[in-house]
Design an enzyme around this catalytic site. Structure first.
Site, short mmCIF file in Angstrom:
data_model
loop_
_atom_site.label_atom_id
_atom_site.label_comp_id
_atom_site.label_asym_id
_atom_site.label_seq_id
_atom_site.Cartn_x
_atom_site.Cartn_y
_atom_site.Cartn_z
N LYS A 44 0.86 -1.18 0.00
CA LYS A 44 0.00 0.00 0.00
C LYS A 44 0.90 1.23 0.00
O LYS A 44 1.98 1.21 0.60
CB LYS A 44 -0.88 -0.03 1.27
CG LYS A 44 -1.74 1.21 1.49
CD LYS A 44 -2.85 1.30 0.50
CE LYS A 44 -3.65 2.60 0.66
NZ LYS A 44 -4.60 2.81 -0.44
N ASN A 68 -13.47 4.63 -5.18
CA ASN A 68 -12.92 4.57 -3.83
C ASN A 68 -12.39 5.92 -3.42
O ASN A 68 -11.96 6.72 -4.24
CB ASN A 68 -11.82 3.50 -3.73
CG ASN A 68 -10.45 4.07 -4.07
OD1 ASN A 68 -9.79 4.70 -3.23
ND2 ASN A 68 -10.02 3.88 -5.32
N CYS A 127 -2.32 10.21 -5.79
CA CYS A 127 -3.50 9.83 -4.99
C CYS A 127 -4.52 10.97 -5.04
O CYS A 127 -4.21 12.10 -4.67
CB CYS A 127 -3.12 9.54 -3.54
SG CYS A 127 -4.59 9.16 -2.57
N SER A 191 -6.19 5.63 -10.24
CA SER A 191 -7.62 5.71 -10.53
C SER A 191 -7.94 7.05 -11.23
O SER A 191 -7.17 8.01 -11.13
CB SER A 191 -8.43 5.59 -9.24
OG SER A 191 -8.04 6.59 -8.33
N GLY A 247 -8.43 -1.54 -15.46
CA GLY A 247 -9.36 -2.32 -16.28
C GLY A 247 -8.89 -3.72 -16.61
O GLY A 247 -9.37 -4.31 -17.59
#
Ligand code: SIN
Length: 310
Positions: A44, A68, A127, A191, A247
């Site tokens: 992480k 998320n 992030c 993301s 994906g």
């Protein structure tokens, strides 16, 4: 069929691994990745201090994807520095992902994590989920300054995790930053930040943090991920190893990433949905894809996306 791959001189037994974020926070989760068919263990993204992350609900899966806003829940870099030597027992590369809340944090973590000797260190500049902290990689000057300060502190290969870019001009500017900053590999993409998924029944967002805004993942972001892999592969003339993230739900998705230029792929949403068994399935499916096409190896297809004729 050999699905091994090499990134910045580091050999990976297979090209599939977890995306930083999915099931890789605790010792137990990292050991489960070690025992699985994953080709690497990716931690992480760690911060200087341990974090519980954003308020729940902060993850929501839906057909075709996920949203998320975890907010970097993690054990803090000191805990990962202690854990990394234990993770090496699994005989696969360990990638330590660092995500500072300010520039100095990256330097503090890089110094100590480097001494724990992970195989690679990944600098996460993307992030989208920390309230009040813009994604660093959307500022090329900040990114370049930070990378040039971190690079001398790291003796193993250094990667950078970038967010998606949506305009060729932005790809071009960031490719030059990467070229100048001693980066050994890219991870594309984080993301797709600041999407909003609405529950029409309850007339609310589906996640709580940031008014429901969060990072989109899963199948729906594959075209964005492929475009970024392809754009950087071409701009960096096929010389920069790329991990394609976004994906990857079936073997054929990994094959598409490889065609666009990826050397390996990471799995986020599907790992959360299926657990570590996903790696065995993806390996089998990718092998079938390659056999169907008469390919002997991944290398044969890397970057070989063809132009439409005419
Ligand atoms: C999160 O913890 O919010 C996701 C991590 C990331 O997007 O880098």
């Amino acid at each position: 069929m050999d699905l091994s791959t090499t990134i910045a001189g580091v050999k990976f037994p297979t090209c599939f691994m977890n995306a930083s974020g999915a099931l890789c926070v605790t010792r137990e989760e990292l050991f489960a990745l070690g025992r699985s068919r994953a080709g690497a263990i990716v931690t992480k993204s760690m911060t200087v201090e341990p974090r519980v992350g954003n308020p729940e609900p902060r993850y929501y899966g839906f057909p075709g994807g996920s949203i998320n806003s975890m907010g970097l829940p993690n054990l803090g870099y000191r805990a990962y520095a202690e854990l990394i030597p234990d993770l090496k027992q699994f005989g696969k590369p360990v990638i330590a992902s660092i995500a500072g809340l300010c520039e100095e944090d990256f330097l503090t973590m890089a110094r100590v994590i480097n001494q724990a000797l992970p195989d690679l260190i990944e600098v996460n500049l993307s992030c989208p989920n920390i309230p009040g902290k813009p994604q660093i990689a959307y500022d090329p000057a900040d990114s370049e300054r930070l990378l040039k300060r971190v690079r001398p502190l790291i003796t193993v290969p250094m990667g950078v995790k970038l967010p998606p870019y949506f305009d060729p001009a932005h790809h071009a500017v960031m490719a030059e930053v990467i070229r100048r900053s001693g980066v050994d590999y890219l991870n594309l993409i984080n993301s797709v930040g600041n999407g909003l998924v609405v529950d029409p029944k309850r007339e609310t967002p589906v996640i709580k943090p940031k008014g429901g805004f969060g990072g989109l993942g899963g199948s729906l972001i594959k075209p964005v991920a492929l475009a970024n892999v392809r754009a950087f592969w071409k701009l960096l003339e096929g010389h920069m190893p790329i991990i394609g993230t976004g994906g990857v739900a079936r073997g054929v998705d990994a094959f598409e990433h490889v065609l666009c230029g990826a050397s390996a792929v990471q799995v986020g949403t599907l790992l959360v949905e299926e657990g570590v068994a996903v790696f065995e399935r993806l390996e089998r499916e990718l092998r079938e894809e390659l056999v169907k096409r008469g390919k002997q190896s991944l290398e044969e297809s890397r970057g070989k996306l063809r132009e439409l004729p005419g």
